[in-house]
Design a protein around this motif. Structure first.
Motif, short mmCIF file in Angstrom:
data_model
loop_
_atom_site.label_atom_id
_atom_site.label_comp_id
_atom_site.label_asym_id
_atom_site.label_seq_id
_atom_site.Cartn_x
_atom_site.Cartn_y
_atom_site.Cartn_z
N ILE A 15 51.22 44.60 43.71
CA ILE A 15 50.90 43.23 44.08
C ILE A 15 49.64 43.17 44.92
CG2 ILE A 15 51.73 41.12 45.20
CD1 ILE A 15 54.52 41.95 44.72
N PHE A 16 48.72 42.29 44.53
CA PHE A 16 47.52 41.97 45.31
C PHE A 16 47.84 40.81 46.26
CE2 PHE A 16 43.23 43.29 43.24
CZ PHE A 16 43.61 44.62 43.28
N PHE A 17 47.41 40.92 47.51
CA PHE A 17 47.50 39.82 48.47
C PHE A 17 46.08 39.42 48.86
CE2 PHE A 17 51.52 41.91 48.71
CZ PHE A 17 52.43 40.88 48.89
N PHE A 18 45.80 38.12 48.70
CA PHE A 18 44.46 37.61 49.01
C PHE A 18 44.58 36.42 49.95
CE2 PHE A 18 40.26 35.87 47.10
CZ PHE A 18 39.55 36.44 48.14
N PRO A 19 44.65 36.69 51.27
CA PRO A 19 44.82 35.60 52.23
C PRO A 19 43.51 34.87 52.52
CG PRO A 19 44.72 37.69 53.38
CD PRO A 19 44.66 38.01 51.91
N ILE A 59 36.10 43.06 50.21
CA ILE A 59 35.36 42.10 49.39
C ILE A 59 34.28 41.49 50.28
CG2 ILE A 59 36.93 40.16 49.91
CD1 ILE A 59 36.63 39.33 46.94
N LYS A 60 33.07 41.46 49.80
CA LYS A 60 31.96 40.99 50.63
C LYS A 60 31.94 39.46 50.69
CE LYS A 60 26.95 41.20 51.22
NZ LYS A 60 25.65 41.65 50.66
N PHE A 61 31.80 38.95 51.93
CA PHE A 61 31.71 37.51 52.12
C PHE A 61 30.24 37.09 52.17
CE2 PHE A 61 31.73 33.58 54.64
CZ PHE A 61 32.68 32.86 53.93
N PRO A 62 29.84 36.05 51.39
CA PRO A 62 28.41 35.70 51.28
C PRO A 62 27.91 34.83 52.44
CG PRO A 62 29.70 34.28 49.85
CD PRO A 62 30.68 35.24 50.48
N ALA A 63 28.07 35.28 53.66
CA ALA A 63 27.67 34.49 54.82
C ALA A 63 26.17 34.19 54.82
CB ALA A 63 28.08 35.20 56.11
N GLU A 64 25.37 35.21 54.63
CA GLU A 64 23.92 35.04 54.69
C GLU A 64 23.42 34.14 53.56
OE1 GLU A 64 22.08 38.85 54.88
OE2 GLU A 64 23.17 39.45 56.70
N GLU A 92 35.28 34.41 43.79
CA GLU A 92 36.00 34.46 42.52
C GLU A 92 35.59 35.66 41.68
OE1 GLU A 92 36.76 31.73 38.50
OE2 GLU A 92 35.92 30.81 40.32
N HIS A 93 34.30 35.85 41.52
CA HIS A 93 33.83 36.96 40.67
C HIS A 93 34.18 38.32 41.26
CE1 HIS A 93 31.58 39.12 37.68
NE2 HIS A 93 30.77 39.62 38.58
N PRO A 94 33.94 38.56 42.57
CA PRO A 94 34.36 39.85 43.14
C PRO A 94 35.86 40.10 43.01
CG PRO A 94 32.85 38.73 44.63
CD PRO A 94 33.18 37.76 43.53
N LEU A 95 36.68 39.04 43.12
CA LEU A 95 38.12 39.20 42.92
C LEU A 95 38.42 39.64 41.49
CD1 LEU A 95 41.05 38.94 43.91
CD2 LEU A 95 40.95 36.52 43.23
N GLU A 96 37.75 39.03 40.54
CA GLU A 96 37.94 39.43 39.14
C GLU A 96 37.63 40.91 38.94
OE1 GLU A 96 35.39 36.76 36.98
OE2 GLU A 96 37.10 35.58 36.28
N GLN A 97 36.55 41.37 39.59
CA GLN A 97 36.18 42.77 39.43
C GLN A 97 37.26 43.71 39.98
OE1 GLN A 97 32.31 42.46 41.46
NE2 GLN A 97 31.29 42.87 39.50
N LEU A 98 37.84 43.33 41.12
CA LEU A 98 38.88 44.15 41.72
C LEU A 98 40.14 44.17 40.84
CD1 LEU A 98 38.61 43.15 45.50
CD2 LEU A 98 37.89 45.30 44.42
N ILE A 99 40.48 43.00 40.28
CA ILE A 99 41.65 42.95 39.39
C ILE A 99 41.41 43.77 38.13
CG2 ILE A 99 43.06 41.43 37.94
CD1 ILE A 99 42.76 39.28 40.07
N ALA A 100 40.22 43.69 37.58
CA ALA A 100 39.89 44.44 36.37
C ALA A 100 39.97 45.94 36.63
CB ALA A 100 38.49 44.06 35.89
#
Length: 484
Positions: A11-15, A70-75, A106-114
């Motif tokens: 199970i993946f948890f993504f809070p 997962i990298k957050f796009p702050a900059e 969304e896209h980085p999450l997809e990569q991790l799930i894949a």
């Protein structure tokens, strides 16, 4: 349950990136791991560092928990470097930008799930796009909302019937339709986005409801005996799929585990405040804390301090405003305040070990912003509450505490105002504290709170309502995996 049957179920948890939502999500991950599931928590680097000790402790207990970054796009969104937590977004504009930036995950999450191919994704309800991500990979998406059945029912009725559009002023009360109890609010107590023109501004409630309907169901950090009317209403009347598995804060049985539920970037000496409490009589101290996001003005903090002083009550006040560097003066602190309340008042200027404080026999009540985690922790400790809602679902939660459970008294906050809250005078706080701590009704509230604490503990134990509902959820996940 035989863990050999579940050990391969992943199970993946993504809070969501906020303490109030990440902490219970980690609790839920621990719950699943304790039943033999392989659990993976997706965090940004800053959040991973904050919860590193908590997660490492779970691993030391033998739980299969790992972290993926997962990298957050702050900059990219011109947010300050390291702004990966909602509490660091200190204005409405920053918070809106922060939430928009989360969509880019969304896209980085997809990569991790894949790459890792989990069987299930437990994602925060604020990630409305997570349902379609799970659908692309044919995996189960469970939603975690971070609130309770009552607030979810109230929110859905508000979105469907929009009773706030049928009153003529911001302060005129209206009844929320189609609920088991008569619950009244005013437009002043609603989020600003609910009052915008829905023809021009897409409503986030619509997006959230669509995502929820498309997901497999909702995990709720609550227990049946606390809000049975609304658990039944949500599932039977509204026809939604949900499992109550809380209070998840009860997962931790030892002092270290309870103390580490929080922000490890703050280095509070937990023993100092607990030693101070050891010197106090039972039920004599009020704990005052407004969560990790509320950012009261200096003027409001001064009113709080003066209200506490005037009440004559013993107190612990948590203020997340450190002294300015190189200065002994704090603008919010009344002149000579600490000396006048010496011995009966303690100020904590960073993160406090809230669960341990609330469980101490000296604590007889809490002044709370009505965040759901704080309410649950107060209920588990059996303490009554002064309610001071500020934003989010907090005005709904106040109705549950004061009107339905009858374990609290309102301080009189009347306006939803993100971060800063409504202006509440010292006299109102003094009055509410007296109602909380003195007299026959105060004793009745405390008695009802103690009864609920017992029910919470039983619900979470083997054979209890939450334990059983969690078992039912596990069985469904196993069936889904077998049928995939």
């Amino acid at each position: 349950m035989n863990t050999t049957k579940t050990s391969q179920l992943h199970i993946f948890f993504f809070p969501y990136l906020a303490h109030g939502r990440t902490i219970p999500a980690l609790d839920i991950a621990n719950l699943f791991a304790s039943r033999g599931f392989k659990t993976t928590i997706i965090l940004t680097p800053v959040n991973a560092s904050i919860y590193a000790k908590t997660i490492e402790r779970s691993r030391n207990l033998g739980l299969q928990i790992r972290v993926l970054l997962i990298k957050f796009p702050a900059e990219e969104f011109r947010l300050p470097k390291g702004c990966e937590i909602a509490r660091l977004a200190t204005t409405n504009e920053m918070l809106a930008t922060f939430h928009t930036a989360t969509i880019r995950l969304e896209h980085p999450l997809e990569q991790l799930i894949a790459e890792h191919r989990p069987d299930c994704l437990v994602a925060d309800s604020l990630f409305t796009w997570a349902t379609r991500v799970a659908a692309r990979f044919g995996i189960t998406r469970l939603e975690f909302d971070g609130t309770n059945f009552f607030s979810m029912c109230a929110s859905m009725s508000m979105n469907k019937y929009q009773p706030h559009k049928k009153v003529s002023s911001e302060s005129e009360p209206f009844v929320i339709p189609n609920l088991p109890h008569e619950i009244k609010l005013t437009r002043d107590q609603l989020p600003f986005f609910m009052k915008q023109d829905s023809d021009q501004v897409p409503k986030r409630e619509d997006q959230a409801e669509e995502s929820e309907l498309a997901s497999y169901g909702v995990i709720v950090n609550s227990f049946y005996e606390l809000e049975r009317d609304y658990a039944d209403h949500y599932r039977r009347v509204l026809g939604r799929k949900a499992w109550h598995i809380g209070p998840t804060c009860l997962f931790y049985k030892d002092e270290e585990g309870k103390a580490q539920r929080g922000d490890e970037s703050f280095n509070t000496d937990k023993h100092e405040c607990l030693t101070w409490l050891d010197s106090k009589e039972p039920n004599s101290v009020v704990y005052v804390c407004f969560g990790s996001v509320v950012n009261f003005s200096d003027a409001q903090l001064m009113e709080i301090a003066l209200g506490l002083e005037a009440s004559g009550k013993q107190f612990i006040l948590v203020v997340r405003k450190a002294r300015p560097e190189g200065s002994r003066k704090e603008e919010w602190l009344p002149e000579g305040f600490e000396k006048r309340v010496e011995g009966r008042g303690l100020i904590i200027r960073n993160w406090a070990p809230q669960v341990l404080i609330l469980e101490h026999e000296a604590v007889g009540g809490i002044v709370t912003h009505c965040g759901w985690n704080s309410i649950l922790e107060g209920i588990c400790a059996g303490v009554p509450m002064v309610t001071w809602p500020v934003m989010a679902d907090q005005f709904y939660n106040e109705k549950l505490v004061v009107q339905i459970l009858r374990i609290g008294v309102g301080v009189g906050a009347k306006k939803w105002a993100r971060f800063v809250g409504d202006n509440v005078r010292r006299e109102a706080l003094e009055k509410a504290l007296n109602q909380l701590m003195e007299g026959e009704e105060a004793e009745k509230m405390r008695s009802r709170a103690k009864v609920l604490a017992g029910k919470a503990s039983k619900a979470f134990e083997k054979g209890g309502s939450s334990f059983s509902d969690f078992n039912a959820l596990i069985e469904e996940l196993l069936k889904l995996r077998r049928s995939a």
